[in-house]
Design an enzyme around this catalytic site. Sequence first.
Site, mmCIF file in Angstrom:
data_model
loop_
_atom_site.group_PDB
_atom_site.id
_atom_site.type_symbol
_atom_site.label_atom_id
_atom_site.label_comp_id
_atom_site.label_asym_id
_atom_site.label_seq_id
_atom_site.Cartn_x
_atom_site.Cartn_y
_atom_site.Cartn_z
ATOM 1 N N TYR A 50 0.832 -1.202 0.000
ATOM 2 C CA TYR A 50 0.000 0.000 0.000
ATOM 3 C C TYR A 50 0.866 1.251 0.000
ATOM 4 C CZ TYR A 50 -3.866 -3.058 1.563
ATOM 5 O OH TYR A 50 -4.808 -4.045 1.685
ATOM 6 N N HIS A 120 -0.978 -12.012 2.009
ATOM 7 C CA HIS A 120 -1.932 -11.187 1.269
ATOM 8 C C HIS A 120 -2.695 -11.985 0.203
ATOM 9 C CE1 HIS A 120 -2.469 -6.657 0.167
ATOM 10 N NE2 HIS A 120 -3.601 -7.307 0.161
ATOM 11 N N SER A 199 -13.381 -3.569 2.364
ATOM 12 C CA SER A 199 -14.414 -2.984 1.493
ATOM 13 C C SER A 199 -15.816 -3.317 2.007
ATOM 14 C CB SER A 199 -14.257 -3.470 0.047
ATOM 15 O OG SER A 199 -13.044 -3.011 -0.511
ATOM 16 N N PRO A 200 -16.082 -3.114 3.309
ATOM 17 C CA PRO A 200 -17.394 -3.478 3.859
ATOM 18 C C PRO A 200 -18.522 -2.580 3.388
ATOM 19 C CG PRO A 200 -16.128 -2.296 5.503
ATOM 20 C CD PRO A 200 -15.200 -2.540 4.351
ATOM 21 N N LEU A 201 -18.158 -1.504 2.684
ATOM 22 C CA LEU A 201 -19.168 -0.600 2.140
ATOM 23 C C LEU A 201 -19.102 -0.574 0.614
ATOM 24 C CD1 LEU A 201 -18.837 2.262 4.770
ATOM 25 C CD2 LEU A 201 -20.668 0.569 4.572
ATOM 26 N N GLY A 202 -18.705 -1.713 0.041
ATOM 27 C CA GLY A 202 -18.716 -1.829 -1.417
ATOM 28 C C GLY A 202 -17.858 -0.796 -2.112
ATOM 29 N N ARG A 203 -16.648 -0.578 -1.581
ATOM 30 C CA ARG A 203 -15.738 0.435 -2.130
ATOM 31 C C ARG A 203 -16.405 1.804 -2.219
ATOM 32 N NH1 ARG A 203 -14.137 -4.394 -4.376
ATOM 33 N NH2 ARG A 203 -11.923 -4.798 -4.112
ATOM 34 N N GLY A 204 -17.216 2.087 -1.207
ATOM 35 C CA GLY A 204 -17.862 3.394 -1.111
ATOM 36 C C GLY A 204 -19.233 3.476 -1.736
#
Length: 317
Positions: A50, A120, A199-204
Amino acid sequence: MQKRKLGSQGLEVSALGLGTMMMPNNEDSVRTILGALDLGVTMFDTADLYGEEYAKHRFGGNEKLVGRALKSRREEAVIATKFGITHTQGPKGDPAYIKKSVDASLYHLGIDYIDLYYQHRVDPNTPIEETVGTMAELVKEGKIRYIGLSEAPADIILRAHAVHPITAVETEYSLWSREVEDEILPLLKELGIGLVPYSPLGRGFLTGQIKKFDDLAADDYRHHYPRFQGDNFAKNLEVVALIEGMAAQKGCTAAQLGLAWLLAQGEQIVPIPGTKRLDRVQENLGALQVSLSAGDLAEIERISPKGTAAGSRFPGW
């Protein structure tokens, strides 16, 4: 702050962590990380690849940020990082590479030990027994405390856990990415392994903040993701609108509803929503105050059933 046991080996963390992948290495990001810590967040997720320097084939940029931010408050934080994705050689998990990677991460983070160290991606050319065996040696040496896997299939998790207890598996999981429910989640519950959804919010997308394709900056990586393209984008907006409607009825935001739903899927689940902004961290933590009844969960299942998202979760490449 609510706490949760991540796995059955003794690691306790805040019920929500913070993903730092998209943070630039600047003072604003330092303030966000420290602000999250002040709010009770204890788990901070990074990886050796990252950071802005990755485009130049340099590892450790984001780790340097996390280490710098948490330097004076190291004992308050659980730092998770990862190894195993290379620029040109595919996933790596051989002993020599692991030993080189952990030393580099310790150096970039400026710490003596890593709390949770993930592979990873699984290396198809190195038996998982060899990889985890080497990671177990790092535990004995005191360089890492707990072992994790990222995006690993069920059979690999089972084999790995037979070598050394796996504390957590990190994978994508949200209202529109529910593949983990087929095999992974039941297995983790059986083995006493924690689940860390990225990504628990679907990548935003599930925040409701993205209303049209043009809302994404020209250099936004999400341009390449099928769920943000063409007809898929329009269909997915319809689902988000339903989630927003239910959130309004519950007196919360769409992001809070999505995170509350995830937290309700199991006590061993610790989502790590990523954001650059402290106000978003505060909003996300509001999910811990959202109570979902059996009726609420049934309604969420109705408006956003498994498989509802249009488009695959990764680009073809």
